[in-house]
Motif scaffolding. Structure first.
Motif, mmCIF file in Angstrom:
data_model
loop_
_atom_site.group_PDB
_atom_site.id
_atom_site.type_symbol
_atom_site.label_atom_id
_atom_site.label_comp_id
_atom_site.label_asym_id
_atom_site.label_seq_id
_atom_site.Cartn_x
_atom_site.Cartn_y
_atom_site.Cartn_z
ATOM 1 N N ARG B 251 0.847 -1.193 0.000
ATOM 2 C CA ARG B 251 0.000 0.000 0.000
ATOM 3 C C ARG B 251 0.873 1.229 0.000
ATOM 4 O O ARG B 251 1.925 1.270 0.611
ATOM 5 C CB ARG B 251 -0.875 0.009 1.248
ATOM 6 C CG ARG B 251 -2.246 -0.510 1.016
ATOM 7 C CD ARG B 251 -3.224 0.027 2.031
ATOM 8 N NE ARG B 251 -2.707 0.076 3.378
ATOM 9 C CZ ARG B 251 -2.749 -0.931 4.227
ATOM 10 N NH1 ARG B 251 -3.252 -2.070 3.861
ATOM 11 N NH2 ARG B 251 -2.275 -0.804 5.435
ATOM 12 N N ARG B 252 0.371 2.262 -0.689
ATOM 13 C CA ARG B 252 1.171 3.466 -0.807
ATOM 14 C C ARG B 252 1.006 4.317 0.439
ATOM 15 O O ARG B 252 -0.106 4.494 0.914
ATOM 16 C CB ARG B 252 0.689 4.253 -2.021
ATOM 17 C CG ARG B 252 1.736 5.102 -2.664
ATOM 18 C CD ARG B 252 1.117 5.730 -3.882
ATOM 19 N NE ARG B 252 -0.139 6.393 -3.519
ATOM 20 C CZ ARG B 252 -0.552 7.514 -4.104
ATOM 21 N NH1 ARG B 252 0.174 8.086 -5.028
ATOM 22 N NH2 ARG B 252 -1.683 8.063 -3.758
ATOM 23 N N GLY B 289 -6.170 9.403 -6.258
ATOM 24 C CA GLY B 289 -5.075 8.579 -5.766
ATOM 25 C C GLY B 289 -5.427 7.776 -4.534
ATOM 26 O O GLY B 289 -4.573 7.530 -3.688
ATOM 27 N N GLU B 290 -6.696 7.396 -4.437
ATOM 28 C CA GLU B 290 -7.115 6.662 -3.245
ATOM 29 C C GLU B 290 -8.012 5.486 -3.619
ATOM 30 O O GLU B 290 -8.862 5.593 -4.497
ATOM 31 C CB GLU B 290 -7.884 7.607 -2.324
ATOM 32 C CG GLU B 290 -8.194 7.004 -0.974
ATOM 33 C CD GLU B 290 -9.017 7.947 -0.096
ATOM 34 O OE1 GLU B 290 -8.743 7.988 1.107
ATOM 35 O OE2 GLU B 290 -9.936 8.612 -0.616
ATOM 36 N N ARG B 448 -3.145 -5.232 -9.713
ATOM 37 C CA ARG B 448 -2.020 -4.390 -10.138
ATOM 38 C C ARG B 448 -2.497 -3.237 -11.003
ATOM 39 O O ARG B 448 -2.054 -2.100 -10.854
ATOM 40 C CB ARG B 448 -0.997 -5.222 -10.917
ATOM 41 C CG ARG B 448 -0.012 -5.912 -10.030
ATOM 42 C CD ARG B 448 0.806 -6.938 -10.788
ATOM 43 N NE ARG B 448 1.205 -7.960 -9.832
ATOM 44 C CZ ARG B 448 2.184 -7.793 -8.960
ATOM 45 N NH1 ARG B 448 2.913 -6.695 -8.967
ATOM 46 N NH2 ARG B 448 2.458 -8.727 -8.081
ATOM 47 N N VAL B 451 -4.146 -0.679 -8.785
ATOM 48 C CA VAL B 451 -3.155 0.087 -8.022
ATOM 49 C C VAL B 451 -2.459 1.099 -8.944
ATOM 50 O O VAL B 451 -2.224 2.247 -8.572
ATOM 51 C CB VAL B 451 -2.140 -0.869 -7.348
ATOM 52 C CG1 VAL B 451 -0.953 -0.100 -6.803
ATOM 53 C CG2 VAL B 451 -2.823 -1.660 -6.243
ATOM 54 N N GLU B 452 -2.166 0.643 -10.169
ATOM 55 C CA GLU B 452 -1.562 1.520 -11.170
ATOM 56 C C GLU B 452 -2.443 2.742 -11.432
ATOM 57 O O GLU B 452 -1.976 3.873 -11.501
ATOM 58 C CB GLU B 452 -1.487 0.743 -12.488
ATOM 59 C CG GLU B 452 -0.146 0.620 -13.144
ATOM 60 C CD GLU B 452 -0.313 -0.328 -14.328
ATOM 61 O OE1 GLU B 452 0.102 -1.481 -14.181
ATOM 62 O OE2 GLU B 452 -0.882 0.084 -15.369
ATOM 63 N N ARG B 454 -4.663 3.987 -9.454
ATOM 64 C CA ARG B 454 -4.622 4.868 -8.290
ATOM 65 C C ARG B 454 -3.353 5.723 -8.318
ATOM 66 O O ARG B 454 -3.403 6.927 -8.072
ATOM 67 C CB ARG B 454 -4.636 4.038 -7.010
ATOM 68 C CG ARG B 454 -4.459 4.902 -5.782
ATOM 69 C CD ARG B 454 -4.061 4.098 -4.593
ATOM 70 N NE ARG B 454 -2.758 3.486 -4.769
ATOM 71 C CZ ARG B 454 -2.257 2.583 -3.934
ATOM 72 N NH1 ARG B 454 -2.958 2.187 -2.899
ATOM 73 N NH2 ARG B 454 -1.074 2.063 -4.144
ATOM 74 N N ASP B 455 -2.239 5.082 -8.642
ATOM 75 C CA ASP B 455 -0.981 5.820 -8.625
ATOM 76 C C ASP B 455 -0.955 6.922 -9.669
ATOM 77 O O ASP B 455 -0.190 7.874 -9.569
ATOM 78 C CB ASP B 455 0.205 4.866 -8.815
ATOM 79 C CG ASP B 455 0.372 3.964 -7.598
ATOM 80 O OD1 ASP B 455 -0.249 4.283 -6.547
ATOM 81 O OD2 ASP B 455 1.073 2.947 -7.692
ATOM 82 N N ARG B 456 -1.800 6.782 -10.693
ATOM 83 C CA ARG B 456 -1.884 7.847 -11.695
ATOM 84 C C ARG B 456 -2.897 8.915 -11.292
ATOM 85 O O ARG B 456 -3.204 9.803 -12.072
ATOM 86 C CB ARG B 456 -2.228 7.256 -13.067
ATOM 87 C CG ARG B 456 -0.972 6.786 -13.800
ATOM 88 C CD ARG B 456 -1.257 6.407 -15.223
ATOM 89 N NE ARG B 456 -1.773 5.047 -15.294
ATOM 90 C CZ ARG B 456 -2.839 4.681 -15.972
ATOM 91 N NH1 ARG B 456 -3.538 5.559 -16.654
ATOM 92 N NH2 ARG B 456 -3.213 3.421 -15.989
ATOM 93 N N ASP B 475 -6.914 1.944 0.760
ATOM 94 C CA ASP B 475 -6.343 2.953 1.649
ATOM 95 C C ASP B 475 -7.310 3.258 2.790
ATOM 96 O O ASP B 475 -6.891 3.534 3.905
ATOM 97 C CB ASP B 475 -6.076 4.243 0.875
ATOM 98 C CG ASP B 475 -5.113 3.998 -0.269
ATOM 99 O OD1 ASP B 475 -3.948 3.666 0.009
ATOM 100 O OD2 ASP B 475 -5.531 4.090 -1.438
#
Ligand code: ATP
Ligand code: MG
Lengths: 369, 515
Positions: B251-252, B289-290, B448, B451-452, B454-456, B475
């Motif tokens: 988790r980020r 991003g969540e 994956r 999650v990708e 979200r990271d964008r 999150d």
């Protein structure tokens, strides 16, 4: 999971029944062959049943069946007539088929044919004064298409807006359509002898393309064009995409943002227009007047034709020829065998029952699988 | 446990092809009374096909089947049922307005004079339910039941018809952890009563906890067969995939700056429907991003909340804002135009048209919105190229754009739906059980991708009953109970116990008559 969209869908066996998880099916012959085999079986059984029927009615079965074949295909005149009936049936079948593919049951073909024929007649008498050239005829054809589309659209609107059952509404409108024709026939253009309007003036015809010495080549070409167009519309257009989504899974249609209401009206309008074209062909190549009960049962036979074609437009003309041959062929039964023409209806009924019994065509209610 | 007794079922040398696709190759399978047999394998490995053959839905091309030592040949499920073999599919086949008892008695062997014998049948069904640990009021109409209870009715139907072997195709996919536990208790009792059970599942933990014997299929053939305890997680994964499963990316950590809000829901309410639960004043927020997880015991409003947000039902009150814009009650297509991807919780009902091709299913939302067409005509070539790419990216089998959706295995259908909804890189993803029915490898791939996303900087609302899954990627977690938000917080601040307590409200969960 226990909720289901209402309504009724028509499914043809060729598509395979469902698939995915949870759809039960039995596979004996390979699916590809199942339908053709069922069709052949239905044909054989129907012929056998007819033979028995003729024997019971006291006619020689072989002679009767041969009379039917000759009556349908034996002479240029017979062939012409079969093709003419097939042309009309093709267009009526397309009128049923397009709504069916969206899961909307259009059983209102009879009413739509009557409304179309009436509209065409009104144009001929009001605009052309009972005659007129090609211009009047084309205008009448357009009026027939619009009239029949409105008649069909009424069913669509009632279902879309009020949730009315389109089968019941369609059947009611069939009665009303016949009454509408009667009313116009009884009006100022009534014929003095027969229960129909005066015949149109000479020259009030569709343009002729000679074929086998008959005048029905135009009808045939129009019918083939209609089935071709229907194919493009369903398989290659955005409209057809939406139709197929709704027919396959109405909830997924909602998910995809397709308006079920708007599409219900749209498919009925398109189907109605095809029925209107059929009506005008019938009026301008056969009757040359508005006759009593102008639909003559074609509206119902058209449904059987559409189902036999597996709801595939490209197969509709073939299925239509088959049913046309049964109808036209049976007309020569009385002369040869003494069996009445109503045997024609029995023959068609037997064939349809055999088709359903062998699974060559299947009708199921949506969500039953 | 088996001690040389005659096996309940033996399948020998079973092969089955669809066209030139070999779904089962020379499979041997032996099932015993008193055992839970777990069938494992990747999506498309041929598990459902094998069981459909045993249940008489397909005929095998080659091979033979024996039941209690007698050779059999089933032409239909009816034949299989007559020999005591029953199967519960993922898609239930129940009459919503009939009661539990009526559904069970319907089509049963003892169907005569139901009217006269109603009280007796009702008592019999109630007794069966009781004996196998199902808490069901058999006089309730099925439409009021939870998914768990509907599944129980399906099982009761088979038991009532005297099934000795129960085949359950991914029964746990639709259940939460508590319900899964209860299902396993029932299965255990069935075995103790001398019946046999086959269970298909993709979750290795479940296999390890319930199975007495395990068979792993790979590309249609048996890759391993073992008694429980002979293989561990890693061993199972290896047999199934031919490789080990990597762990999900961690988790980020939360950024310091307050990220912009993507989705904001306020005071959302919905009355209960004929078979749907109500929502009361739901409030929630998803930031850029969540990943926010929605969870709860099945039937506490999660489905309804996701549907309301997806534009499939219109809420009676409350507002839904997307990047500050009011989108309450707009259609799914308009939502797509605003960059929302939607994966519903009932694939066959909302997401797929089984009679249409894969390319058409991939373009399902795009075509009505005007993509892939010009002058009203479809541009088949473009659609196909695009579909090919998505099918490849998502490892769909078969990767044929013209294959019929209904011919795909359940997991592969799900991959098609996921591919479609992720294709445009949505700004907000509303995903209900996105990995339902996916094998471990495919589920890993989907997570994956999420999650990708979200990271964008996209927001993701993830409805899942699987707490492990949520703890791995979410999150924040929002727990629904009785259509209200019962608990909300950062995943790292919450314990699973806290969440479990909020889910049940301290009571024993019961889905009947809660509303
Ligand atoms: N009716 C069918 N027509 C054509 N192909 C089929 C049909 N049913 C299954 N298949 C194919 O057979 C293969 C095995 O499918 P099956 O449904 O048995 O897989 P599965 O192991 O149950 O997978 P999943 O875990 O995804 O449910 C798949 O590649 C599928 O596409
Ligand atoms: Mg499967």
């Amino acid at each position: 999971m226990t909720e289901r969209a209402g309504g009724v869908a028509v499914q043809t066996a060729h598509a395979g029944s469902g698939g995915g998880e949870g759809n039960r099916r039995r596979l004996t012959p390979p699916p590809r062959l199942r339908r053709p085999l069922a069709f052949v079986a239905a044909l054989v059984i129907a012929l056998a049943v007819m033979a028995v029927l003729f024997a019971v009615l006291g006619a020689d079965p072989v002679k009767a069946l041969r009379a039917m074949a000759t009556g349908a295909f034996g002479t240029p005149y017979a062939l012409n007539q079969t093709l003419q009936v097939a042309s009309v049936l093709t267009m009526v079948a397309i009128a049923a088929l397009i709504p069916f593919r969206a899961g909307v049951m259009n059983v209102g073909g009879e009413g739509q044919l009557a409304a179309g024929a009436t509209a065409a007649t009104v144009v001929v008498f009001t605009v052309g004064g009972g005659g007129g050239g090609l211009g009047v005829v084309l205008l009448a054809v357009a009026a027939a298409m619009i009239g029949a589309a409105v008649w069909a659209g009424l069913t669509g609107v009632l279902r879309a807006a009020l949730g009315a059952n389109e089968v019941i509404v369609g059947l009611m409108l069939n009665f009303l359509g016949a009454l509408l024709a009667e009313w116009v026939i009884a009006g100022p253009w009534a014929d003095t002898l027969a229960p129909q309007t005066r015949a149109f003036d000479e020259g009030t015809d569709l343009p002729q393309i000679p074929l086998l010495g008959g005048e029905f080549a135009t009808a045939l070409l129009v019918a083939l064009a209609v089935s071709g167009l229907a194919w493009v519309l369903l398989d290659r257009s955005r409209f057809g995409f939406a139709v197929r989504v709704l027919g396959g899974n109405a909830d997924a249609g909602l998910r995809a943002g397709i308006s079920m209401r708007r599409m219900t009206v749209a498919v009925m309008l398109v189907g109605g227009a095809a029925a209107g074209l059929a009506a005008s062909v019938q009026v301008f190549t056969v009757n040359h007047a508005l006759i009593q009960n102008p639909a003559q049962g074609y509206g119902y036979t058209g449904i059987a034709v559409a189902l036999l074609a597996g709801l595939r437009p490209r197969l509709v003309p073939l299925a239509a020829v088959l049913f046309a041959a049964l109808t036209v062929g049976a007309n020569s039964l009385p002369a040869v065998t003494g069996v009445s023409t109503s045997a024609s209806l029995i023959v068609q009924g037997v064939f349809v029952i055999c088709l359903i019994a062998t699974g060559a065509i299947t009708v199921r209610s949506r969500g039953a699988s | 446990m088996t001690g040389g007794a005659t096996p309940l079922v033996t399948m020998r040398g079973i092969s089955k092809s669809f066209g030139n696709l070999r779904a089962n190759r020379d499979v041997d399978l032996t099932l015993y009374r008193g055992e839970v047999h777990s069938l494992l394998g990747e999506n498309g490995a041929g598990k459902s096909t094998l069981m459909n053959i045993l249940f008489g839905m397909y005929r095998p091309d080659t091979g033979r089947i024996e039941v209690d030592g007698t050779p059999v040949s089933f032409g239909s499920p009816r034949d299989a049922l007559a020999r005591g073999i029953g199967m519960v599919h993922q898609h239930f086949m129940l009459v919503p307005d009939f009661t539990v008892a009526e559904n069970v008695a319907l089509g049963g062997e003892r169907r005569h004079r139901l009217g006269l014998r109603r009280t007796r049948v009702t008592a019999e069904v109630a007794e069966l339910a009781e004996r196998f640990g199902m808490h069901l009021d058999v006089r309730t109409p099925v439409r009021l039941l939870s998914v768990e209870q509907q599944q129980q009715v399906e099982i009761l139907k088979l038991l009532y018809r005297g099934a000795d072997l129960l085949i359950l195709d991914e029964p746990t996919a639709v259940l939460g952890p508590v319900e899964i536990e209860r299902l396993f208790v029932t299965l255990r009792r069935l075995c103790d009563a001398g019946r046999g059970v086959v269970i298909i599942t993709h979750k290795l933990t479940e296999v390890l906890s319930v199975a007495d014997r395990i068979t792993v299929l790979r590309q249609g053939a048996v890759a391993a067969t073992a008694r429980s305890g002979e293989l561990d997680r890693a061993g199972l994964a290896l047999a199934m995939l031919g490789r080990e499963l990597p762990a999900l990316p961690a988790r980020r950590p939360h950024p310091d700056a307050e990220p912009p809000t993507v989705l904001e829901v306020e005071g959302l309410s919905l009355p209960a429907g004929r078979s749907t639960k109500p929502l009361h004043d739901v409030r929630l927020r998803v930031s850029a991003g969540e990943i926010v997880g929605i969870t709860g015991v099945e039937g506490n409003g999660q489905t309804e909340l996701m549907r309301a947000l997806s534009g499939l039902v219109t809420p009676s009150s409350g507002t839904v804002r997307l990047r500050g814009r009011d989108v309450t009650g707009i259609s799914p297509r308009q939502l797509r135009a605003h960059g929302v991807g939607i994966v519903t919780d009932d694939r066959l009902r909302w997401d797929a048209v089984t009679e249409m091709s894969l390319e058409e299913n991939l373009a399902l939302v795009d075509v009505p919105a005007g993509r892939f067409s010009r002058f009203g005509l479809l541009r088949g070539g473009r659609m196909r190229v695009w579909a090919r790419r998505l099918l490849d990216d998502h490892d769909v089998s078969p990767p044929d754009p013209q294959a019929r959706m209904g011919a795909l295995s359940g997991g592969n259908q799900q991959k098609v739906v996921i591919a479609r909804e992720l294709a445009h890189g949505p700004d907000l993803l509303l995903a209900s059980h996105p990995v339902r029915g996916l094998d471990a490898g495919a589920a890993d791939f989907v997570f994956r991708r999420i999650v990708e996303l979200r990271d964008r900087g996209s927001g993701i609302l993830l409805n899942s009953a699987d707490l492990d899954e949520l703890w791995a990627v979410a999150d924040r977690v929002v727990v629904l109970n009785g259509g209200r938000v019962a608990l909300e917080g950062r995943t790292e601040d919450l314990t699973i116990d806290q969440v479990a307590e909020a889910m049940t409200g301290g009571d024993v969960p019961s889905a009947v008559g809660r509303d």
